[in-house]
Design an enzyme around this catalytic site. Sequence first.
Site, short mmCIF file in Angstrom:
data_model
loop_
_atom_site.label_atom_id
_atom_site.label_comp_id
_atom_site.label_asym_id
_atom_site.label_seq_id
_atom_site.Cartn_x
_atom_site.Cartn_y
_atom_site.Cartn_z
N GLU A 286 0.87 -1.18 0.00
CA GLU A 286 0.00 0.00 0.00
C GLU A 286 0.90 1.22 0.00
OE1 GLU A 286 -3.13 -0.26 -0.63
OE2 GLU A 286 -2.90 -2.43 -0.61
N CYS A 320 -1.34 9.37 3.82
CA CYS A 320 -1.41 8.97 2.42
C CYS A 320 -2.69 9.51 1.79
CB CYS A 320 -1.34 7.46 2.30
SG CYS A 320 -2.55 6.65 3.34
#
Length: 515
Positions: A286, A320
């Site tokens: 990720e 993020c």
Amino acid sequence: MFPAYKHEAFTDFTVEENRKAMEEALKQVKATFGKHYNLLVGSEQITTEEKIVSINPSNKEEVIGSVSKANQEIAEKAIETAYQAFQTWQYTDPVERANILVRAAAIVRRRKYEFSATLVAEAGKPWKEADADIAEGIDFMEYYARQMIELKQGKNVQSRPGEHNRYFYIPTGVAVTIPPWNFAFAIMVGTTVAPLVTGNTVLLKPASTTPVVAAKFVEVLQKAGIPEGVINFIPGSGAEVGDYLVDHPKTSLITFTGSRDVGTRLYSRAAKVQQNQNHLKRVIVEMGGKDTVIVDKDADIDIAVDAIVTSAFGFSGQKCSAGSRAVIHDDVYDEVLDKVVKRTNELTVGEPTTKDIYMGPVIDQAAYDKITDYIEIGKQEGRLVAGGEGDDSKGYFIKPTIIADVDVEARIMQEEIFGPVVAFAKAKDFDHALEIANNSEYGLTGAVITNNRAHINKATMEFHVGNLYFNRNCTGAIVGYQPFGGFKMSGTDSKAGGPDYLALHMQAKTVSESF
Ligand code: NAP
């Protein structure tokens, strides 16, 4: 067998009792500054000569603690230990494994203020952000425990007369967990307990800037009854020990969260079959984001302002999911920009010693230098309308920064800055706004502020991000409510905290018996 899952409530620090509890916890944590934490391999606590030193990003003179540092020899020993432990852990009743997670969650819940205070010190998180990080870690444990109970029987398949077919899940083997520092508790916990509860054994290599909170969590797992060798704690340099773990023929699952560069590197390394390796590795990576908040002309402007400010500057933009691009319809651009600038100039920046600090420092000198470089680039690429300065004399503080009138191809519109910087771009209509938002190599999160149903429907289909939000900020996914993960170069879209996540840590087995 467990009560239904419900996410952990956030702490209200305006309540006097909670505020005092947090102040007390900060004092207690401060009293432990400088403590050393060992590696854990099997039941062996290992102290090494070389150490990783964790410092307070608000005050670089302050040492939070140190951890011993694994080298390749220790990594090899940890892999062997985890491999041996796997031989029994894989057959342990999934209910027993789930119970360990629930007990660990209970321990963390009891010590919630202490864990939050640790994040304030080690990661520079403001209170609210630290509390949310710990709550998310608790949620991962509670949620995955329940998911495992649901999955333990496998899934239904058909059987014809004279046969009995079964379909169930088994673990993969030794997992390597490599989390980032920005959710130093939540992501570290989630990516550790998911492989554990599914029956894999784990080698945990925490981020080098936030190893202390990880060491404390490993102690919690031990208290919760995790057997020897099932969790191994091996902090070390990503470059030195990370590659070794990822390449090793005996590791079978790599679960990484972090930057695009490191993620893509691990992805390709894990694909290579090494000598004596008899399996293909499972890889969950990720990675980064360049996330957009779109404001339509039919938007509630107050919601838009709130969404942009929260998405861009929460935890200093070091998420993020941070909304680092604001794409605004021409008709409302000036109004939205003015209001966002006003709100931004009111944000408090400083050492998060009280509940009233909205933004703390960025994580370290490298991050400070990178972000301030981007601000200089931004000044060339657009019009600086807020912030634009930093101060790294004591800690790594950067003012929340807005660059207006930016071209869609500008670097600050395309590259992940991972700091408190938002670029504003104008869109001539909604289709243009969507086009700008999709013009990114990333596809993690996005938000659209609009009251136009046709535009909501269009964005639902065409805004290509893993997590899409309407009329709110693009950060703050909740485990079990908004499973999280992105498209394109944001990663493998594993959807942490979602119903499909645990299956990625297992392999399905079909058993068919004839009578
Ligand atoms: P990073 O520099 O990629 O580091 C992440 C982890 O990888 C750390 O534990 C690091 O260890 C390790 N590492 C570094 N080089 C390695 C190598 N060659 N082999 C194996 N491991 C290695 O990322 P970060 O700065 O910690 O985190 C910020 C990034 O994470 C941003 O891009 C952000 O968008 C992304 N992120 C994504 C998500 C998501 O769910 N998509 C969530 C959070 C963060 P060291 O610390 O020892 O270098």
